[in-house]
Structure formats: structure tokens, C-alpha cells
Design an enzyme around this catalytic site. Structure first.
Site, PDB file in Angstrom:
ATOM      1  N   GLN A 209     -49.676   8.527  18.344  1.00 40.36           N
ATOM      2  CA  GLN A 209     -48.315   8.303  18.837  1.00 40.36           C
ATOM      3  C   GLN A 209     -47.497   7.511  17.823  1.00 40.36           C
ATOM      4  OE1 GLN A 209     -47.889   5.259  21.838  1.00 40.36           O
ATOM      5  NE2 GLN A 209     -46.416   6.492  22.977  1.00 40.36           N
TER       6      GLN A 209
ATOM      7  N   SER B  62     -52.117   3.899  16.656  1.00 44.67           N
ATOM      8  CA  SER B  62     -53.567   3.938  16.895  1.00 44.67           C
ATOM      9  C   SER B  62     -54.131   5.262  16.388  1.00 44.67           C
ATOM     10  CB  SER B  62     -53.878   3.829  18.395  1.00 44.67           C
ATOM     11  OG  SER B  62     -53.254   2.696  18.953  1.00 44.67           O
TER      12      SER B  62
ATOM     13  N   GLU C 191     -48.136   7.350  29.995  1.00 43.28           N
ATOM     14  CA  GLU C 191     -48.967   6.329  29.349  1.00 43.28           C
ATOM     15  C   GLU C 191     -49.126   5.108  30.261  1.00 43.28           C
ATOM     16  OE1 GLU C 191     -47.486   5.077  25.519  1.00 43.28           O
ATOM     17  OE2 GLU C 191     -49.189   3.753  25.149  1.00 43.28           O
TER      18      GLU C 191
ATOM     19  N   SER D 168     -44.719  -4.386  26.047  1.00 46.34           N
ATOM     20  CA  SER D 168     -45.279  -5.698  26.404  1.00 46.34           C
ATOM     21  C   SER D 168     -44.974  -6.047  27.875  1.00 46.34           C
ATOM     22  CB  SER D 168     -44.692  -6.775  25.487  1.00 46.34           C
ATOM     23  OG  SER D 168     -43.319  -6.900  25.755  1.00 46.34           O
TER      24      SER D 168
END
Ligand SMILES: Cc1cc2nc3c(=O)[nH]c(=O)nc-3n(C[C@H](O)[C@H](O)[C@H](O)COP(=O)(O)OP(=O)(O)OC[C@H]3O[C@@H](n4cnc5c(N)ncnc54)[C@H](O)[C@@H]3O)c2cc1C
Length: 387
Positions: free
Chosen positions: A125, A160, A243, A370
Site C-alpha cells: 500500500q 509494508s 483496512e 493513528s
């Protein structure tokens, strides 16, 4: 939503349980990137060959075409069997693929979805950039149109598995003059295109899961845009919805199983005072609270699933599930570390290692947006509070 299981769903559960009992890998998932990749792909492929990949994905793209309830049953049994973390298949299976199902063209779905399910391709991503993580609409990586190609320049960070991936869900700015949210496009990018440089970021733990990615005149066919040019913001919101809302169902289910294991361990383990750990009123109280919290999380997850079943994508409510999951994971890890006492200092870097889980808990409240950002979304878009 009917929350009782039908006879056929219960039968499905038995089938799943029997298959997982025989096929779940016994060995732990390797920590090393390359070995981890081989392990993850082999496990995903075994699930596909057994008929257990993409349970609620349409059959024409290689899925089973079953309901989200059956998908949840699969995750529940998956956690119960102690099956491994999805690893490098996370993006493709949990949010890249679902985004294509919701927003992709027929060609995009027919080409990519079966390959994701068969573990033939790994996705990553490319959303975050230096200076645009929480503020996703502030991304600066841009693409100009040249004939039937996009020409991409810029950089991404915290990607990632970029070093292992074949494809990327990439968010780029295609109209520099439009309002921040309006000039973006969601693009399928081949990671082997000339002009892409991947630079791994070594973590304090020694792991390399995250990378920087640089784009220098990278040419991608215009037909790789998903959901239309300059429509990328709403496609990205679908991706983040998956997600945050449904992508972590497996994790939520294993969290509930983990709390039960902790309760079992507190009953069986004797403390320095010669009594079972559970005799401590404080620990018993903490464990009871955690059990109540994972039950609440399950209810919220079912609500999100019900939303997806109705509308095709989770709404802003997905942020509640994501926030609660990540913070609850931290509370569970903290309780476990407290129970372990000084044995927690035996840090052996395994995925199931409690110390690893505790430390990883900090990353969980950042990845995918976050905790503060999830709170902003809940405040503004779910509760309707002023900005
Ligand atoms: C393990 C892990 C894996 C990841 N994998 C990927 C990946 O594969 N692909 C990808 O694109 N990204 C990935 N990320 C990046 C992740 O999405 C970003 O780190 C995250 O969105 C936060 O952005 P930032 O790091 O730029 O922090 P910043 O946006 O700089 O934020 C710093 C701090 O300020 C706070 N803050 C910022 N703005 C506000 C505001 N308006 N109100 C209140 N508080 C605010 C934040 O909450 C945070 O605490 C990953 C991150 C982690 C930890």
C-alpha cells in the site's frame, strides 16, 4: 441482522474446524522477510487449494461466493486453531482485493483477484508520504498524463513489504489545481516498473517490514486507475474502510481467544505466594474487564459487517472498530506482561512472543491511521461534532 447461526452455517463451521485441525501449520511463522514470504504464500496457497480463500469473494474471481457470516465463522475458527498471521498477503487479501471488488473494472477484477487468492502476487500500500501520513489529502506524489500512460514522480514511506511486493495500491495527485481531496487517483502499480526504487527501513528489532519507495518517471497505463481519474479520494476511503473495519476481523477474533488463554493461564499458574494468580482480586478484575471488552468489540465488528453487507463498504464507523481493536490489544498485552513478571525479559522475537506483542501494540495505534486521527473521524463523521 440475525445473529443466530443457521444449520448450514453451523455445518460450515464444523467443516472449517476439521480442515484447520489438519492443515494449520504447526511451525511458527519465520521472522525473516524472505522466509516469512515463502511461508505466507505457501499457507495462503494451501487455503486456496482447500477451497478456503476468499470465502465471501465472488466465484467468478476465484472466491467461494459465500456470505460475510461464513467469512467471520472462518476467522473465528482460524483464531481458535491458532493459525498464523496473514503476513505479506495482508494488503491484497484484506483491503486491496476488497477495494477492487467494490470499485475496480471487470478487467482489473478478473486479472488481479484470482492471483491474490492463489498467492501468486503480493500487494503493498503506497499511501503515506513524508509529511502526509495522517493528512492523506496532503500527498505530493504526482502523475501527469502522457498519451495512455500516467507518468509518476515522488516518494512514499512506511510501505509494508514493498521490497517483496509485485503490485501496489498507489495514491497519486493527478490534478494539481484541484482541491486537496479532489485531484487524487488510486492506481494499480507494477512494482517492477522501471524508475521505482525501494529502500528498506531497518527497524530497532532488526526486522525489515517497512520501506521507502521512490518514483522517477514511472509509467503506468491509464487503464490501471481504479474508480476513475481524480476519484481516488473516495476509492482510498473504501480501502481504509476495509483496512480499519473488516481487515482486522481475524486479529479481533484471536484477541478474544487470547484473553481466554490468559484467564486459563492465570488459573493454572502459581504465584510466589503459592496461590493461583487468579486469586489476586486485581488481576481477576482486569481479566474480567478484558473479557467484557473483547465481547463489546465482537458486537461492534458484527455491526460493521452488517454495514458492509448492506452497502458494500464499511462507513466511518470502521474507525471505532480500528481504534478499539488497537487500544484493546495494548491493554491485553499489558495485562499479559504484568502476569509474566520478569520472564518477559526473555525476548525471543517470535510473532507470538508476548514481549513482541506488547511492543508491536505501539505500532498498532499508528498503522492505518493513528489513534488521534481515528478519534477525529469518530468525532466529526460519526458523532457529527464540529471540526
Ligand atoms: C507498522 C506500520 C505499518 C505501516 N504500513 C503502511 C503501509 O503499508 N502503507 C502506507 O501507506 N502507510 C503505512 N504506515 C504508515 C501509517 O499509515 C502512518 O504512519 C500513519 O498514518 C501516521 O502518519 P505519520 O506517521 O505521517 O504521522 P503524522 O501524521 O506526522 O502524525 C504524528 C502525530 O501527530 C498526530 N496528529 C497528526 N495530525 C493530527 C490531527 N489533525 N489531530 C490530532 N492529532 C494529529 C498523529 O496522531 C500522531 O500522533 C504504516 C505504519 C506503521 C506503524
Amino acid at each position: 441482522m440475525d445473529i443466530d447461526y443457521s444449520t448450514s452455517e453451523m455445518h460450515f463451521r464444523e467443516e472449517v474446524r476439521a480442515w484447520l485441525a489438519v492443515n494449520t501449520p504447526k511451525e511458527p511463522r519465520p521472522f525473516d522477510g524472505t522466509e516469512g514470504r515463502a511461508f505466507d504464500l505457501a499457507w495462503q496457497r494451501r487455503q486456496y487449494d482447500g477451497g478456503w480463500a476468499g470465502i465471501n469473494w465472488p466465484t467468478e474471481y476465484g472466491g467461494r461466493g459465500l456470505s460475510l457470516i461464513e467469512q467471520i465463522i472462518w476467522f473465528e475458527e482460524y483464531a481458535r486453531a491458532g493459525a498464523p498471521f496473514i503476513g505479506v498477503c495482508f494488503v491484497g487479501v484484506n483491503h486491496g482485493g476488497p477495494t477492487l471488488i467494490a470499485r475496480g473494472s471487470e478487467d482489473q477484477k478478473h486479472y488481479h483477484l484470482p492471483r491474490i487468492l492463489k498467492a501468486e502476487t503480493i500487494w503493498c500500500q503506497g499511501f503515506s508520504e513524508p509529511g502526509a501520513g495522517s493528512d492523506l489529502a496532503g500527498i505530493r506524489t504526482h502523475a501527469r498524463i502522457d498519451g495512455d500512460e500516467l507518468v509518476i514522480n515522488g516518494s512514499k514511506i512506511w510501505t509494508s513489504y514493498a521490497d517483496l511486493a509485485d503490485w501496489q495500491e498507489l495514491l497519486v495527485r493527478t490534478d494539481p489545481n484541484a482541491e486537496r481531496h479532489k485531484g487524487l487517483s488510486w492506481v494499480i502499480c507494477d512494482m517492477r516498473t522501471p524508475g521505482i526504487t525501494v529502500r528498506p527501513i531497518r527497524l530497532m528489532s532488526g526486522q525489515i517490514d517497512l520501506c521507502e519507495v521512490f518514483y522517477d518517471e514511472v509509467r503506468v497505463p491509464v487503464e490501471n486507475i481504479v474508480g476513475g481519474i481524480d476519484q481516488g479520494w473516495s476509492v482510498a476511503m473504501s480501502t481504509l474502510g476495509f483496512e480499519r473495519g473488516t481487515g482486522f476481523i481475524a486479529e479481533q477474533v484471536s484477541l478474544a481467544a487470547h484473553v481466554e488463554q490468559l484467564i486459563g493461564r492465570a488459573r493454572e499458574t502459581t504465584g510466589t505466594d503459592g496461590r493461583a494468580l487468579i486469586a489476586s482480586e486485581r488481576l481477576a478484575d482486569d481479566l474480567a474487564t478484558l473479557r467484557a471488552e473483547v465481547t463489546a468489540l465482537k458486537a461492534m465488528t458484527y455491526r460493521t459487517v452488517s454495514e458492509v453487507a448492506r452497502t458494500g463498504t464499511p462507513g466511518a464507523e470502521a474507525s471505532i472498530v480500528r481504534l478499539y481493536t488497537s487500544e484493546l490489544s495494548q491493554r491485553v498485552a499489558r495485562c499479559e506482561i504484568g502476569m509474566m513478571g520478569q520472564t518477559m525479559l526473555d525476548f525471543s522475537y517470535g510473532m507470538k512472543d508476548p514481549t513482541h506483542r506488547y511492543l508491536y501494540g505501539f505500532a498498532q495505534t499508528i498503522a492505518g491511521g493513528s489513534a488521534q486521527i481515528q478519534r477525529n473521524i469518530i468525532g466529526e463523521r460519526v458523532l457529527g461534532l464540529p471540526k
